[in-house]
Every structure is written in C-alpha cells, then in structure tokens.
Design a protein around this motif. Structure first.
Motif, PDB file in Angstrom:
ATOM      1  N   SER A 102       7.267  17.727  -9.595  1.00  0.00           N
ATOM      2  CA  SER A 102       8.019  16.540  -8.856  1.00  0.00           C
ATOM      3  C   SER A 102       7.373  15.503  -8.256  1.00  0.00           C
ATOM      4  N   LEU A 103       7.678  14.197  -8.336  1.00  0.00           N
ATOM      5  CA  LEU A 103       7.187  13.152  -7.588  1.00  0.00           C
ATOM      6  C   LEU A 103       8.442  12.279  -7.072  1.00  0.00           C
ATOM      7  N   ASN A 104       8.301  12.068  -5.801  1.00  0.00           N
ATOM      8  CA  ASN A 104       9.153  11.216  -5.137  1.00  0.00           C
ATOM      9  C   ASN A 104       8.703  10.194  -4.376  1.00  0.00           C
ATOM     10  N   ALA A 105       9.138   8.825  -4.732  1.00  0.00           N
ATOM     11  CA  ALA A 105       8.380   7.562  -3.891  1.00  0.00           C
ATOM     12  C   ALA A 105       9.619   7.430  -2.832  1.00  0.00           C
ATOM     13  N   VAL A 106       9.212   7.280  -1.492  1.00  0.00           N
ATOM     14  CA  VAL A 106      10.056   7.307  -0.332  1.00  0.00           C
ATOM     15  C   VAL A 106       9.663   5.917   0.511  1.00  0.00           C
ATOM     16  N   ASN A 107      10.758   5.274   0.583  1.00  0.00           N
ATOM     17  CA  ASN A 107      10.552   3.989   1.669  1.00  0.00           C
ATOM     18  C   ASN A 107       9.950   4.504   3.071  1.00  0.00           C
ATOM     19  N   CYS A 108       8.746   4.250   3.575  1.00  0.00           N
ATOM     20  CA  CYS A 108       8.062   4.526   4.842  1.00  0.00           C
ATOM     21  C   CYS A 108       9.069   4.372   6.003  1.00  0.00           C
ATOM     22  N   ARG A 109       9.976   3.076   5.983  1.00  0.00           N
ATOM     23  CA  ARG A 109      10.452   2.502   7.067  1.00  0.00           C
ATOM     24  C   ARG A 109      11.858   3.214   7.173  1.00  0.00           C
TER      25      ARG A 109
ATOM     26  N   THR B 295       0.753  -1.231   0.091  1.00  0.00           N
ATOM     27  CA  THR B 295      -0.107   0.014  -0.072  1.00  0.00           C
ATOM     28  C   THR B 295       0.721   1.141   0.175  1.00  0.00           C
ATOM     29  N   VAL B 296       0.380   2.353  -0.479  1.00  0.00           N
ATOM     30  CA  VAL B 296       1.121   3.534  -0.731  1.00  0.00           C
ATOM     31  C   VAL B 296       0.408   4.865  -0.007  1.00  0.00           C
ATOM     32  N   VAL B 297       0.746   5.524   0.636  1.00  0.00           N
ATOM     33  CA  VAL B 297       0.151   6.767   1.433  1.00  0.00           C
ATOM     34  C   VAL B 297       0.776   7.944   0.505  1.00  0.00           C
ATOM     35  N   LEU B 298      -0.183   8.929  -0.051  1.00  0.00           N
ATOM     36  CA  LEU B 298      -0.051   9.982  -0.839  1.00  0.00           C
ATOM     37  C   LEU B 298       0.130  11.165   0.013  1.00  0.00           C
ATOM     38  N   ALA B 299       1.243  11.961   0.099  1.00  0.00           N
ATOM     39  CA  ALA B 299       1.304  13.160   1.045  1.00  0.00           C
ATOM     40  C   ALA B 299       0.935  14.154   0.312  1.00  0.00           C
ATOM     41  N   ASP B 300       0.458  15.417   0.958  1.00  0.00           N
ATOM     42  CA  ASP B 300       0.032  16.630   0.339  1.00  0.00           C
ATOM     43  C   ASP B 300       1.270  17.195  -0.587  1.00  0.00           C
TER      44      ASP B 300
ATOM     45  N   ARG C  46       3.195   3.397  10.648  1.00  0.00           N
ATOM     46  CA  ARG C  46       2.214   2.990  11.426  1.00  0.00           C
ATOM     47  C   ARG C  46       1.125   1.773  10.628  1.00  0.00           C
ATOM     48  N   LEU C  47       0.966   2.250   9.375  1.00  0.00           N
ATOM     49  CA  LEU C  47      -0.032   1.354   8.718  1.00  0.00           C
ATOM     50  C   LEU C  47       0.609   0.140   8.038  1.00  0.00           C
ATOM     51  N   GLY C  48       2.004   0.106   8.121  1.00  0.00           N
ATOM     52  CA  GLY C  48       2.605  -0.923   7.575  1.00  0.00           C
ATOM     53  C   GLY C  48       2.737  -0.696   6.174  1.00  0.00           C
ATOM     54  N   SER C  49       2.715   0.705   5.335  1.00  0.00           N
ATOM     55  CA  SER C  49       2.745   0.645   4.031  1.00  0.00           C
ATOM     56  C   SER C  49       4.003   0.826   3.609  1.00  0.00           C
ATOM     57  N   ALA C  50       4.211   0.502   2.287  1.00  0.00           N
ATOM     58  CA  ALA C  50       5.608   0.261   1.619  1.00  0.00           C
ATOM     59  C   ALA C  50       6.395   1.628   1.329  1.00  0.00           C
ATOM     60  N   ALA C  51       5.357   2.714   0.797  1.00  0.00           N
ATOM     61  CA  ALA C  51       5.917   3.806   0.391  1.00  0.00           C
ATOM     62  C   ALA C  51       5.110   5.113   0.418  1.00  0.00           C
TER      63      ALA C  51
ATOM     64  N   ALA D  63       3.541  12.105   6.522  1.00  0.00           N
ATOM     65  CA  ALA D  63       2.859  11.173   5.720  1.00  0.00           C
ATOM     66  C   ALA D  63       3.776   9.720   5.827  1.00  0.00           C
ATOM     67  N   ARG D  64       5.141   9.824   6.022  1.00  0.00           N
ATOM     68  CA  ARG D  64       5.855   8.747   6.302  1.00  0.00           C
ATOM     69  C   ARG D  64       5.607   8.115   7.634  1.00  0.00           C
ATOM     70  N   GLU D  65       5.283   8.961   8.544  1.00  0.00           N
ATOM     71  CA  GLU D  65       4.870   8.303   9.836  1.00  0.00           C
ATOM     72  C   GLU D  65       3.622   7.537   9.718  1.00  0.00           C
TER      73      GLU D  65
END
Length: 840
Positions: A323-330, A235-240, A302-307, A296-298
C-alpha cells in the motif's frame, strides 16, 4: 535516417540567439543586401562572438533575413551577445531587428553543401521565441529566464509575458528582456491580439457561466471530489515502510525500491536522505531515526514539502499487500491511496512498481511523462530483495554518513547477490572516485555501462555520463552529457555537482561557481554543497566568503571533514600560520582525509623550499592512504612528490620516488606525475616508457592528453636542448591550462609554469614573464603549490633576459624571502644565488 545514423547522433545543449530583420521581404533587393551586411558586421564585432569563436564554441548560421548563433560555452553568452548587439543597433535606427533566445538540445550535422550545420529542437524553439516579438524585442524562453533569475544583476531585465501560441498550436512561455536603455518594453503585438481575441469570446460564455452559478446555488451542480494534484515544483518526503510481515528483508528495501521508481521521473522531486538526516538533527533526533509516517510529515512540514508517501506491506497467506498513501504534510489529509497485491514474495517489487505508477498519475504527472519514464521495477534496480537491501544500506552510508569506505562493502554485497545490478556497479564507481581510486572506479563503472539497458532513462543518462568521466576521461563529452541531464532533470543535484567538478578540471571557474550555486539552491542543507562553494570562493579570491560559508554551515549543524582542507589553504593565502595549524589538527585520524591534509602540508613545505620535510610529509600521506585502502592515491602522492623534486633539481630523489609510485599500481595520476619527473630528471628511457603507456591506455582522457603528456614531452624536449619543441608540446594544454588536474585539487597551472621555463630556454624574456605573471595573477587557484614561489624566480630570470636588472633583482629578492628557510642544498636555490650574484 538509418539505425546506425541514429546511434551516432550526439545531442548537446546549445544556447541559441536567433536574430532577423523585421519587414525584410518588403525591402528592395539592394536594401536587403545593405541591411544584412550591416547586421553581419555588428554581429561579428560582438565580443561574445569573438570569444566563443576563439574557443571553438560557436556556430553561425545565416538565415536569409538574419542569423542564428549557437553558443556552446555558457547559457549567458547569447544574452550578453544580444545586449551588445542591441547597444550597437542604437547607431543604426534603419535596422529594425528582433531577437529570440533559447537553450535546448541541438545536434551538429553536415548539410547538402558538406558544411557544418546545426539542427534540433533547441534552434527551432529559439526561432519560435523570436517570431513572437516585434522590432526591438529581445525575447527569452522561460527556461533561459529561469537560469538568469539565479543572478541578481539580471532580474531587473526580466519581465514576464506569459504564453504565446506558436507553430502547430504549441505554446511557449516567454519573458521580455529590457531596461530603460535596451530592448522594447511594449507588449508584443502577438500577445495583444491574443488578449483581444480572448476578450471577444468572453460574452459567448457569460450565459453559460451564469447558468452554472445558478446550478451551484440551487444545489444542482455536482462536483466530484478529486485528488489534489502536485506540481513539478513540489518536493516529497518518503517515509519508512510499515512492515507487519515479520520478514526483515523488506526493512529499508521497499523504501529504496520506491525511491528508485520515483527518481526516474522529472515530475516528482524527492527530499534527499542527507537533508532528512540534517533536519532530524535540528529536531534533536538521531540522524538515522526510523522515519515513521508522523515523523515523516513533521520533517516534510519543516522543509515546506507538499506531501509524504507512506508505504506499508502486510502478509495475506502466501500473498503480500503493498500500500502507498500520499499525505498532505500540512494538514494530514489523504491525497491519494494505491494498493497492489503480490502473489508471492518474488512479485513484491513488481507490485510496488505498479502502485508507484498509479500514484504518479494520481498526483498529477502527465500520461506522456509516465509512459516515457516508466521502466520495469527489476530494470530500475534488481529483482532480488536481498541485493536491494544491501544497496539501500550503501546509499545510507554515502548520503547520510558520508562514509564511502563503508558504502563500498554494501554495494559489493549487492553485486555479489545480483551480478546484473547495474546501479550497484555505478554506485561502486561513484564511491571509489572521491577516494582517488580511479582504476577501481573505472572498472565498476564500465560494468554498469555494459548493463545499462536494464535501467531507467534517468539512470542510463547518469551511467553514460559518469562513464565519460572515469572510463574514457573525455570531459568535454561528459560535460555535454551532464548538461543534458540538468536540462531534462532540473532538480538533479548530482548533475550540478559533477558539472562543478568538470568545470574545475577544465579551468572554467565562473561556470564551476554557477554549478556550485545551482546545486546549493537545489539542496542548501548539504555539507558537500558548502564544500563546492568554499572551493570556488578560494579559487576566485573570495577568502573571507569561504570562511563565512563554513561558519554558516556549522551554524546549521552541518560539517564536513573536507572543510579543514580548504580552510588550511585559505589561511595560507592570508598568512595565518596559527589557523593553518588548527585546521591540520582537525583531520587527524580521519581515514581518507588525514592523508590529504598531510600532502597539503607537504605542499606548504615545498613552497618554502623545505624539500626534506615535504618528502617526509608526502611519505606520511602515502602511508595514511594505504591504511585507508587507497593504494592508487598513495602512489599518486609519491608521483606528485617526485615531480616537485624534479622541478628543483633533486634528480636522484625524483627518480627514486617516481619508480616507487609505479611499483604497485599505474593510475593515471601516479604514472602521469612520474612521467614528468623522469623527464625532468633526464631519465629518457623511463619517461618515454611512461609516455607510451599513458598514450595507449588513456587515448581520450582529457587530463592525460592535455596535461600530463604535454608537460612530460615538453620537459624531454627542454632537457634535449630543443626549446621550440618544448613550447609546441604544450599547445594541447592551452585551453585547459588554468584547470586542476587531480581530484585533490593540488595541481593547477603547471602547464603555464612549464611554458614559462621553455620560453626562458628560448631566450624569450617577454614570453616567459607573461607566463609566470599568469601564475602570480591567480593566487587563489595556485594556493600553496610550490610554483607560487617558483614563479617569482621565473620572473627574475625573465627580467634578466630582457635586460631589466632592477626588476630582476626585485623578483630574486621576493623569491629569496619566500625561501628564507629553504634547504640550503637544493640545486635550484644554489643556481639562483649564483645567477643573482652575477647581476650588475
């Protein structure tokens, strides 16, 4: 195939059981005939076959050396059938049979012999699954096994096999279905041969491997750094977006645009805004906090999302850089970075679309998937930034605030800015539907449907499916459409929620329960999913579980204004008057909910025979609905109350309330209830006028055609003295008679009650008793509907007709106990007391 024939092709999900006799071609002709006949008899006797055939949900296809069974009712049906057949085969050791099960798209065709047949990938794959097995094997495709894994009782049967190469080099993932009694626990020969072949090849590459190891050790092997790929389970979280342009039109807008772009692919799964809002609450932050990259990363961690995907926009003269950056949540490491430049403001959404496509590829989505699910940005949403911004605010209102009234104003602004914004029209339809404003929901959904070519494939499917729900009302077509969506997009929570609703209306509570549980698995932090689970708990008699679900939800800091509506009825079923009073107070002053509670309370009054109080509460419900701008719902309450009054002989009130319901708006529920009330009250002219109007306006609507019209016609026939015609008029209702009729879930099992009344008029006591017993056997579904008490009176009259005075007296006494505080002037009660007094 011509273009026209392609357009008429109707795909649906078939649950296929493929069976054949191993070594059939080596048998003598008489042996072949004998074995096929025995196998056919075993299949015909299987309970699942008989049940599905009785429902018209099965197609049997002889295959020469076996048979293919295409079930259209439940994914479990072919597995249950395979179990039955396997057990029966224990008495026929001479039949060496193998079985394959798969669920997939099929379409019904007419073959050269003008017979119904089935084609499609679903049936082809089932045969390939079967072909991988030996005698005694029951093999399941991985897809079928994943459906079964959700239920603990199936897990001991499921044994992973891995991939098997089938026709044209394709590979399928298979599971061996067996336990100590049925199935074949041995690994299929095809797997064993493949394993042996792989082992034989190992020595050929040993030297090469050794050489590579040496290269690595010597520093001569260069490994380029690659982007870490995601899987379709992540799963992926979208930041603002970070907006440094100074132009507020981009705030919230680009995140919504990015979400719409990503939602068209089944590969990536976005964490919903409702889950994000709930997680923020658990973090002691406002649920509408701006989702900056760090936050967004935090949340993702917490949700166990990948990015997370973190976007930004900046101005460069007259140009804009997206610009778009995909970032590892962990660990915060960068997975991928994409950047596009827009030549002007009007090109920003196109630049966002191009960056998103590149990001999807970088994160591991296949080229074939990208090409299939890559609609243009302006087709996925709108070319207008202002319209998209209003659309984003509407989504926040529905997903985060659960405020459909507020959402309507935002979506209306979106379509005012861009009259071609298909998805904004769909969201208007989806916002009006839960408010009971079905005419408006149909109007806006029809506009979305007309504009659906300007949408992604996922959106097209959703628009077409919702069109079947609220425009045509053909719930069987809608069910097939949503099952196709669920198959294509397994993590689509909304598809499961609407399947839950469809199954409730159709009276299939087991499948509704399964859909609710699947939606909960996708999103366990949704209060709406708890609502679905609680309703199913009530209907299936799990009252304590319904209360436990509410407590579990509240422990997670989740709540919903609909909880009290369910818990009120659960308290009623458990005779908890104090609990009912407590639940009623919790909805006071909540627009769109308060009115529902008033009407639920009026149901209790009617169930106790207190029709003056029921009428007053129904009036308060209508007034509250009008204050919440729910005119159609207000009319529905008046129509529903008129029907209740007609049932007990309050004919003048029934006609008055039915006329009032039709004054302002003729929704299907308000007019449907009124048609029945007119018929019960003997107002033939108005009943026929409403029947004709409903028939004309709702020719495909499942609820109108199988509930309202049959009951209205039955009541007319009964009032004219034609009991047999009254019974026959209810035939269309039979497949759905256990189902609910309206979105408030306050009108279930009434066709059964009407059929019971018709049997009484026909002097068929046994037939009437059987119908009224159905009502008494389903208390969780009946809830506090007045037919719960009236069924006891029906049973009393049925027993009296059958000559069983003792049972008749008992049933009368049960009814009088339930109506001990009833209004004394209710005609039905007066007649019941007179009939009771005549018993010997």
């Amino acid at each position: 195939m011509t273009l026209d024939s392609k357009e008429n092709l109707r795909l649906e999900i078939g649950h296929v059981l493929f069976i054949d006799i191993v070594g059939y071609s080596k048998l003598l002709i008489n042996e072949q005939s004998d074995q096929i006949q025995r196998l056919t008899e075993i299949v015909r006797r299987a309970e699942q076959v008989r049940l599905a055939e009785a429902e018209g949900k099965l197609l049997r296809l002889p295959t020469g050396d076996g048979v293919a069974l295409v079930f259209r009712n439940s994914p479990e049906a072919p597995v249950l059938c395979a179990l039955e057949i396997a057990r029966a085969l224990k008495n026929h050791p001479e039949l060496r049979v193998r079985t394959g099960v798969h669920s997939g798209p099929v379409n019904e065709i007419t073959d050269l012999n003008a017979q119904a047949n089935i084609a499609g990938a679903g049936i082809n794959m089932a045969q390939r699954v079967m072909d991988c097995g030996d005698a005694g094997h029951i093999l399941l495709s991985r897809h079928v096994a994943e459906d079964l894994e959700h239920y603990p009782h199936w897990k001991p049967y499921l044994h992973e096999l891995g991939e098997c190469e089938v026709k044209h080099g394709h590979k399928v993932s298979l599971v061996n279905f067996h336990n100590d009694e049925i199935g074949n626990r041995e690994t299929p020969q095809k797997f064993r041969r493949a394993k042996a072949a792989r082992a034989a090849k190992l020595w050929k590459i040993a030297t090469a491997v050794g050489f590579i190891v040496l290269l690595i050790a010597g520093g001569l092997f260069y490994r380029s750094r690659q982007t870490k790929m995601l899987s379709d389970k992540d799963t992926v979280v979208l930041a603002d977006f970070t907006n440094t342009t100074g132009d507020s039109v981009f705030d919230g807008t680009l995140r919504q645009g990015l979400a719409s772009q990503l939602e068209q692919t089944p590969f990536l799964s976005l964490v919903s805004d409702s889950v994000i809002a709930h997680t923020l609450t658990l973090m002691s932050k406002p649920k509408d906090s701006r989702l900056a990259p760090e936050l967004a990363r935090e949340v993702g961690h917490r949700l166990g999302s990948a990015a997370t995907i973190e976007g930004s926009i900046s101005a460069l003269g007259t140009k804009y850089v997206v610009s778009l950056n995909a970032v590892n949540c962990r660990d915060g490491s960068l997975l991928s970075q994409q950047q596009e430049t827009a030549q002007g403001k009007e090109q920003v959404l196109n630049a966002l679309g191009q960056a998103t496509t590149k990001m999807r590829k970088a994160l591991g989505e296949s080229l074939a998937s990208i090409q299939k699910h890559d609609a243009l940005p302006e087709d996925v949403t709108t070319p207008s930034l202002e319209a998209l911004q209003a659309y984003a605010l509407g989504h926040k209102a529905t997903d985060v605030d659960n405020d459909y009234l507020a959402a309507v104003s935002f979506f209306q602004r979106a379509v005012a800015i861009d009259p071609s914004f298909a998805m904004a029209y769909l969201m208007l339809g989806e916002s009006y539907q839960p408010q009971g404003e079905l005419t408006l929901a149909a109007e806006y959904t029809r506009k979305a449907y007309d504009l659906r070519e300007r949408t992604s494939d996922h959106e097209k499917l959703n628009i077409a499916a919702f069109y079947e729900v609220v425009v045509t009302g053909d719930l069987e077509a809608a069910r097939r459409s949503y099952e196709l969506i669920a198959q294509t997009y397994p993590r689509d929570e909304a598809a499961q929620i609407i399947l839950w609703y469809i199954h409730l209306i159709c009276g299939d509570y087991a499948r509704a329960d399964a859909a609710a549980k699947r939606a909960f698995e996708i999103n366990p932090d949704s209060s709406n999913n708890y609502v679905s689970l609680m309703y199913c708990d009530q209907y299936l008699g799990r009252y304590d579980q319904a209360k436990a679900a509410a407590e579990q939800s509240r422990a997670k800091k989740l709540s919903s204004p609909w909880y009290p509506l369910i818990l009120y009825v659960v308290d009623f079923l458990q005779n908890d008057a104090a609990g009912m009073a407590k639940q009623a107070t919790e909805t006071q002053g909540i627009p769109g909910v308060e009115d529902q509670m008033f009407f639920v309370e009026s149901e209790t009054a009617a169930d106790h025979g207190q029709f003056r109080q029921a009428r007053e509460l129904a009036r308060r419900a209508s007034d509250s609905a009008r204050r919440a701008q729910e005119k159609e719902t207000a009319a529905e309450y008046e129509g529903h109350n008129s029907l209740r009054e007609g049932l007990v002989g309050l004919t003048d009130f029934a006609k008055e309330d039915a006329q009032s319901a039709l004054k302002t708006i003729k929704g299907k529920h308000g007019e449907g209830f009124s048609a029945i009330a007119f018929a019960l009250a003997g107002d033939v002219a108005n009943a026929n006028r409403a029947i004709d109007d409903l028939t004309k306006r709702f020719p495909q609507n499942t609820v109108v055609q199988t509930r309202y019209l049959p009951m209205a016609r039955s009541a007319l026939a009964l009032n004219s003295g034609n009991a047999q015609a009254a019974i026959e008029a209810l035939s269309p209702a039979a497949p759905y008679e256990l189902g609910h009729t309206n979105e408030d879930f306050t009108f279930a099992l009434y066709p059964i009650y009407f059929r019971g009344q018709a049997y009484l008029a026909a002097k068929n006591g046994a037939g009437a008793a059987a119908e009224f017993q159905k009502i008494l056997d389903h208390p969780g579904i009946v809830g506090n509907e007045p037919i719960g008490a009236l069924a006891h009176l029906g049973m009393a009259r049925a027993h009296s007709l059958s000559g069983d005075t003792a049972k008749a007296k008992t049933a009368y006494q049960e009814f009088f106990t339930l109506w001990k505080d009833a209004d004394s002037d209710v005609p039905l009660l007066i007649q019941a007391k007179a009939d009771y007094a005549k018993l010997p």
